[in-house]
Design an enzyme around this catalytic site. Sequence first.
Site, PDB file in Angstrom:
ATOM      1  N   MET A   1      34.126  28.498  47.117  1.00  0.00           N
ATOM      2  CA  MET A   1      34.197  27.055  47.416  1.00  0.00           C
ATOM      3  C   MET A   1      34.290  26.918  48.925  1.00  0.00           C
ATOM      4  O   MET A   1      35.327  26.532  49.482  1.00  0.00           O
ATOM      5  CB  MET A   1      35.416  26.454  46.706  1.00  0.00           C
ATOM      6  CG  MET A   1      35.202  26.320  45.212  1.00  0.00           C
ATOM      7  SD  MET A   1      36.740  26.106  44.315  1.00  0.00           S
ATOM      8  CE  MET A   1      37.181  27.816  44.118  1.00  0.00           C
TER       9      MET A   1
ATOM     10  N   ASP B   1      38.988  32.615  43.163  1.00  0.00           N
ATOM     11  CA  ASP B   1      38.631  31.364  43.833  1.00  0.00           C
ATOM     12  C   ASP B   1      38.853  31.461  45.333  1.00  0.00           C
ATOM     13  O   ASP B   1      39.993  31.589  45.789  1.00  0.00           O
ATOM     14  CB  ASP B   1      39.501  30.229  43.280  1.00  0.00           C
ATOM     15  CG  ASP B   1      39.144  29.887  41.849  1.00  0.00           C
ATOM     16  OD1 ASP B   1      37.974  29.576  41.598  1.00  0.00           O
ATOM     17  OD2 ASP B   1      40.045  29.940  40.982  1.00  0.00           O
TER      18      ASP B   1
ATOM     19  N   MET C   1      31.721  22.878  36.854  1.00  0.00           N
ATOM     20  CA  MET C   1      33.105  22.532  37.170  1.00  0.00           C
ATOM     21  C   MET C   1      33.554  21.397  36.256  1.00  0.00           C
ATOM     22  O   MET C   1      32.899  20.356  36.183  1.00  0.00           O
ATOM     23  CB  MET C   1      33.225  22.077  38.631  1.00  0.00           C
ATOM     24  CG  MET C   1      33.036  23.163  39.672  1.00  0.00           C
ATOM     25  SD  MET C   1      34.124  24.582  39.490  1.00  0.00           S
ATOM     26  CE  MET C   1      35.761  23.840  39.590  1.00  0.00           C
TER      27      MET C   1
ATOM     28  N   HIS D   1      38.486  35.994  37.586  1.00  0.00           N
ATOM     29  CA  HIS D   1      37.869  34.879  38.314  1.00  0.00           C
ATOM     30  C   HIS D   1      38.650  34.675  39.612  1.00  0.00           C
ATOM     31  O   HIS D   1      39.861  34.429  39.597  1.00  0.00           O
ATOM     32  CB  HIS D   1      37.900  33.612  37.454  1.00  0.00           C
ATOM     33  CG  HIS D   1      37.217  32.442  38.088  1.00  0.00           C
ATOM     34  ND1 HIS D   1      35.853  32.268  38.050  1.00  0.00           N
ATOM     35  CD2 HIS D   1      37.714  31.389  38.782  1.00  0.00           C
ATOM     36  CE1 HIS D   1      35.535  31.150  38.696  1.00  0.00           C
ATOM     37  NE2 HIS D   1      36.642  30.602  39.152  1.00  0.00           N
TER      38      HIS D   1
END
Length: 225
Positions: free
Chosen positions: A69, A36, A138, A34
């Site tokens: 993000m 980010d 989230m 994962h």
Amino acid sequence: MKKHLIAPSVLAANFLELGQEINMVNESSADWFHLDVMDGQFVPNISYGMPIIKHIKRLAKKPLDVHLMIESPEKYLSTFRECGADVITVHMEACTHLHRTIQQIKETGAKAGVALNPHTPVSTLENVIEDLDLVLIMSVNPGFGGQKFIYNTLNKIRAAKEMITVRNAKAVIEVDGGIGLQNAEKVLQAGADVLVAGSSVFKAENPSKAIEALKAVGTDIGKLA
Ligand code: DX5
Ligand code: ZN
């Protein structure tokens, strides 16, 4: 019961030893990496971007799950795909033309995901759920690792599961933020398919064992651990 996936969040890794950290995940029972990506605009933090992802791809033996993000993610989809993203997830709150953005992700050849901040209702997915490969719920406000799990997330996971089942959609449910052995079982029982874990893996004394323990939750082996 279908076995859940574990996606260690590299944000919590030791970047001075990134190669070793990637190899640890390669050799562990984890399923995905994962990754980010934060831009300091959509979230109040800046993490890492394309060059790091490209390097991770060279070593990684498991799919790269890229969580964007960032504002205007549509501008960078093909670049992230070229860097090696297998799953690309954009935030609902960052996409004015979400339907188009989802189609653009698919055109790159990547799987398409949409993430919801803690305040964003699951009902906002109603008109795109059939187009999605993944729904990312989230369980903290995005921007930082090591935060506390927000318990209302469990209701949202149940709502997403219900929507997917009723509509006979194929999307998997991924949950991200504050996940560890203390809450993994509840998250899975609510309907999660993929657990993201940053601090609870990389800050553990034995990260590989921490992954194994998360992977075993819900099984007889997990109960013994
Ligand atoms: C938060 C990120 C998460 C984070 C999870 O904005 O999206 O993926 O790395 O870290 P932990 O598991 O420490 O909450
Ligand atoms: Zn994430």
